[in-house]
Design a protein around this motif. Structure first.
Motif, PDB file in Angstrom:
ATOM      1  N   VAL A 354       0.836  -1.203   0.000  1.00 50.05           N
ATOM      2  CA  VAL A 354       0.000   0.000   0.000  1.00 50.05           C
ATOM      3  C   VAL A 354       0.868   1.249   0.000  1.00 50.05           C
ATOM      4  CG1 VAL A 354      -1.729   1.295   1.293  1.00 50.05           C
ATOM      5  CG2 VAL A 354      -1.887  -1.190   1.173  1.00 50.05           C
ATOM      6  N   ARG A 355       1.877   1.263   0.850  1.00 49.30           N
ATOM      7  CA  ARG A 355       2.744   2.439   0.954  1.00 49.30           C
ATOM      8  C   ARG A 355       3.500   2.691  -0.345  1.00 49.30           C
ATOM      9  NH1 ARG A 355       6.620   2.929   6.084  1.00 49.30           N
ATOM     10  NH2 ARG A 355       7.264   0.886   5.338  1.00 49.30           N
ATOM     11  N   ARG A 356       3.964   1.622  -0.981  1.00 47.37           N
ATOM     12  CA  ARG A 356       4.676   1.774  -2.251  1.00 47.37           C
ATOM     13  C   ARG A 356       3.739   2.306  -3.337  1.00 47.37           C
ATOM     14  NH1 ARG A 356       6.496  -3.625  -4.160  1.00 47.37           N
ATOM     15  NH2 ARG A 356       7.415  -3.664  -2.067  1.00 47.37           N
ATOM     16  N   SER A 357       2.476   1.877  -3.309  1.00 50.53           N
ATOM     17  CA  SER A 357       1.502   2.368  -4.290  1.00 50.53           C
ATOM     18  C   SER A 357       1.313   3.873  -4.154  1.00 50.53           C
ATOM     19  CB  SER A 357       0.159   1.661  -4.110  1.00 50.53           C
ATOM     20  OG  SER A 357       0.273   0.278  -4.355  1.00 50.53           O
ATOM     21  N   VAL A 358       1.265   4.350  -2.912  1.00 54.98           N
ATOM     22  CA  VAL A 358       1.032   5.773  -2.668  1.00 54.98           C
ATOM     23  C   VAL A 358       2.271   6.596  -2.995  1.00 54.98           C
ATOM     24  CG1 VAL A 358       0.506   7.481  -0.882  1.00 54.98           C
ATOM     25  CG2 VAL A 358      -0.732   5.307  -0.934  1.00 54.98           C
ATOM     26  N   THR A 393      -4.629   5.929   9.210  1.00 51.76           N
ATOM     27  CA  THR A 393      -4.091   7.247   9.568  1.00 51.76           C
ATOM     28  C   THR A 393      -3.035   7.683   8.574  1.00 51.76           C
ATOM     29  OG1 THR A 393      -4.493   6.778  11.915  1.00 51.76           O
ATOM     30  CG2 THR A 393      -2.991   8.590  11.402  1.00 51.76           C
ATOM     31  N   TYR A 394      -2.191   6.748   8.144  1.00 52.61           N
ATOM     32  CA  TYR A 394      -1.175   7.062   7.138  1.00 52.61           C
ATOM     33  C   TYR A 394      -1.820   7.502   5.828  1.00 52.61           C
ATOM     34  CZ  TYR A 394       1.930   5.970   3.234  1.00 52.61           C
ATOM     35  OH  TYR A 394       2.622   6.026   2.050  1.00 52.61           O
ATOM     36  N   LEU A 395      -2.816   6.735   5.357  1.00 48.59           N
ATOM     37  CA  LEU A 395      -3.479   7.074   4.098  1.00 48.59           C
ATOM     38  C   LEU A 395      -4.218   8.408   4.200  1.00 48.59           C
ATOM     39  CD1 LEU A 395      -4.842   3.542   3.122  1.00 48.59           C
ATOM     40  CD2 LEU A 395      -3.031   4.806   1.968  1.00 48.59           C
ATOM     41  N   ASN A 396      -4.835   8.665   5.346  1.00 52.79           N
ATOM     42  CA  ASN A 396      -5.506   9.949   5.537  1.00 52.79           C
ATOM     43  C   ASN A 396      -4.506  11.101   5.520  1.00 52.79           C
ATOM     44  OD1 ASN A 396      -7.835   8.488   5.773  1.00 52.79           O
ATOM     45  ND2 ASN A 396      -8.196   8.928   7.925  1.00 52.79           N
ATOM     46  N   ASN A 397      -3.362  10.897   6.171  1.00 48.15           N
ATOM     47  CA  ASN A 397      -2.334  11.941   6.188  1.00 48.15           C
ATOM     48  C   ASN A 397      -1.774  12.221   4.801  1.00 48.15           C
ATOM     49  OD1 ASN A 397      -2.577  12.296   8.941  1.00 48.15           O
ATOM     50  ND2 ASN A 397      -0.823  11.017   9.464  1.00 48.15           N
ATOM     51  N   ARG A 398      -1.835  11.219   3.928  1.00 50.21           N
ATOM     52  CA  ARG A 398      -1.332  11.400   2.558  1.00 50.21           C
ATOM     53  C   ARG A 398      -2.422  11.883   1.606  1.00 50.21           C
ATOM     54  NH1 ARG A 398       4.056  11.514   2.527  1.00 50.21           N
ATOM     55  NH2 ARG A 398       4.146  10.713   0.394  1.00 50.21           N
ATOM     56  N   GLY A 399      -3.613  12.151   2.128  1.00 52.26           N
ATOM     57  CA  GLY A 399      -4.693  12.672   1.293  1.00 52.26           C
ATOM     58  C   GLY A 399      -5.302  11.653   0.358  1.00 52.26           C
TER      59      GLY A 399
END
Length: 500
Positions: A354-358, A393-399
């Motif tokens: 997920v993090r790599r996708s973002v 929370t991470y995904l929200n922080n990244r918009g």
């Protein structure tokens, strides 16, 4: 990364594993002893070979002293992983063929008086001759068994520590063959990395590591998933959402492209929020989530769907039948569909995907279908909420717009129940239900929660037909729809489709 982890006064030595370096705060502080402990099969030797190969790649002088495996066995492991380790860098300190014969066994002297001293002296002499900047001693279990006496064992390790060159970074491998925790050794070394296996009743064995000690340095505490694949150890650092802050908040609403659905959601779903679509199997949760992803792709935004249950081909075929042709977006890379096997993926690996996708692909919308499959990938369901809290929370922080699908058990009425309650984690909750009306099974949809603004309190009918997704007008003539057995408030119940 924490500020303490990048202190300029500490020179770091890369372990050869990017994920482990991140956990350590930039690598191993140079010139110290480190203990890598774990049961056989956890990947200690592979990590040590990565450490050696990284040193050779940087032009450093390295030495791998093996007391258990042969030189040929180590080089074969390195070759399997594609790691370049020179034969001259491996020192084989094992019993000779003569020592292994019955007539070569000692009968007067204890083996520790001869074999242990000989092996330690051989290592010291080679270290003195080569003066390496990286040294691996594999494995301490041999030294422990030869020493017998804990005091003698401790003194031999201390002698190695004192004799090592000042700028030499040393890895000591221990397979935990002792029946007791070797806390004495922990007190000697500068840092300890513990590697372990977490067996599951079904599926691939999970592996995780923990840095239990690193003197004078901040590091990422807790357990971190890792796997052994071609190329060596791959570590997935535990996600800490507080380290990621969204500096450019986007207040626009992400629309689905269906006016009635957007009206139900109060104009759309806010970016940087998570939406939980909950309901029984087959009621349209994934279909509605794909509608948001398709509209995002039509706007030119990148999106990704992580699918745990059905195959990619089945999903694309079902979407096409409802008027969503995903093929052009998939081929252009605008939309990615990732099928995951819950029995084969670890939570840390999934978070890394997920993090790599973002961060690499610039994804603005993420679908997880479903949390039931994600739950199966967890070592225990009590950890699911903790993982989800950090991830959301991470995904929200990244918009990022996040869509979560959760299937309830049962189909209609009070018999339905949820495998785990994660409703408090989601910013928005959309509930889908089956209900009976005039001898037909129909579907209804309602917005139960929206933290970022107002939304409709009504319940609308959802119809999934050939080539279309239709959201009807509010069902104001019925009561008890969410229970599955509504009653009509109108004088007569229409036997045809509910009015729009």
């Amino acid at each position: 990364m924490l500020d303490e982890q990048v202190a300029p006064t500490i020179t770091r030595c890369s372990s050869g594993c990017t994920g482990l370096d991140d956990v350590l705060g930039g690598g191993l502080p140079v010139g110290h002893f480190y203990l890598i402990e774990g049961e056989p099969g956890t990947g200690k030797t592979t990590l040590a070979l990565q450490f050696m190969a990284e040193g050779l790649k940087r032009g450093e002088n390295v030495l791998y002293a093996t007391l258990s495996e042969s030189r040929d066995e180590l080089l074969m492991v390195a070759e399997t992983h594609g790691l370049r380790v020179d034969e001259s860098a491996v020192l084989e300190v094992r019993p000779s063929e003569q020592d292994l014969k019955p007539e070569g066994q000692y009968t007067v002297f204890h083996p520790a008086e001869i074999e242990l001293n000989d092996r330690v002296q051989t290592i010291m002499s080679e270290v003195d001759r080569r003066k390496p900047t990286r040294l691996v001693i594999d494995a301490l279990s041999e030294v422990r068994m030869l020493a017998k006496d804990p005091l003698r064992y401790r003194r031999q390790v201390l002698s190695l520590k004192e004799y090592a060159p000042e700028n030499c970074t040393v890895m000591l491998l221990d397979d935990r063959s002792s029946r007791y925790a070797d806390l004495e050794l922990h007190s000697i070394v500068h840092g300890v990395v513990s590697m372990s296996r977490v067996p599951r009743e079904y599926g691939k064995t999970m592996r995780r590591l923990e840095v239990t000690k690193l003197r004078g340095c901040a590091f990422r505490e807790g357990y971190h998933d890792y796997m052994i694949r071609s190329g060596g150890i791959v570590v997935f650092p535990r996600l800490v959402a507080a380290e990621y802050v969204n500096e450019h908040e986007d207040t626009t609403q992400a629309r689905s492209g269906i006016p009635e659905l957007d009206a139900l959601a109060g104009g759309g779903l806010g970016r940087g929020t998570s939406t939980l679509l909950i309901g029984p199997a087959g009621c349209g949760k994934t279909t509605l989530a794909l509608r948001w992803l398709t509209t995002a792709a039509e706007r030119g935004e990148n999106s990704v769907a992580f699918i745990f249950e059905e195959t990619v081909n089945t999903l694309m075929g079902r979407a096409l039948g409802l008027g969503m042709d995903l093929d052009p977006f998939v081929k252009s890379g605008r939309m990615r569909l990732e099928h995951l096997d819950p029995a084969e993926v670890s939570p840390g690996e999934f978070v890394e995907l997920v993090r790599r996708s973002v961060e690499t692909h610039g994804v603005r919308a993420v679908l997880i279908d479903s949390l039931n499959g994600f739950l199966q990938a967890m070592p225990g369901e009590q950890f699911l909420t903790l993982h989800l809290h950090e991830l959301l929370t991470y995904l929200n922080n990244r918009g990022v717009l996040t869509l979560l699908v959760l299937a309830q058990m049962g189909l209609v009425g009070s018999a339905m129940h949820t495998p785990i309650d994660v409703s408090y984690l989601a910013d928005n909750i959309m509930v889908l239900r089956y209900f009976e009306s005039a001898g037909e099974i129909r579907q209804a949809i309602s917005m139960m929660k929206k933290r970022s603004g107002g939304h409709e309190r009504s319940i609308r009918e959802l119809r999934l037909g050939p080539g279309s997704i239709h959201v009807g007008a509010p069902l104001s003539d019925f009561q008890g729809i969410l229970s599955g057995s509504p009653t009509s408030l109108a004088p007569m119940i229409s036997k045809g489709p509910l009015n729009d």
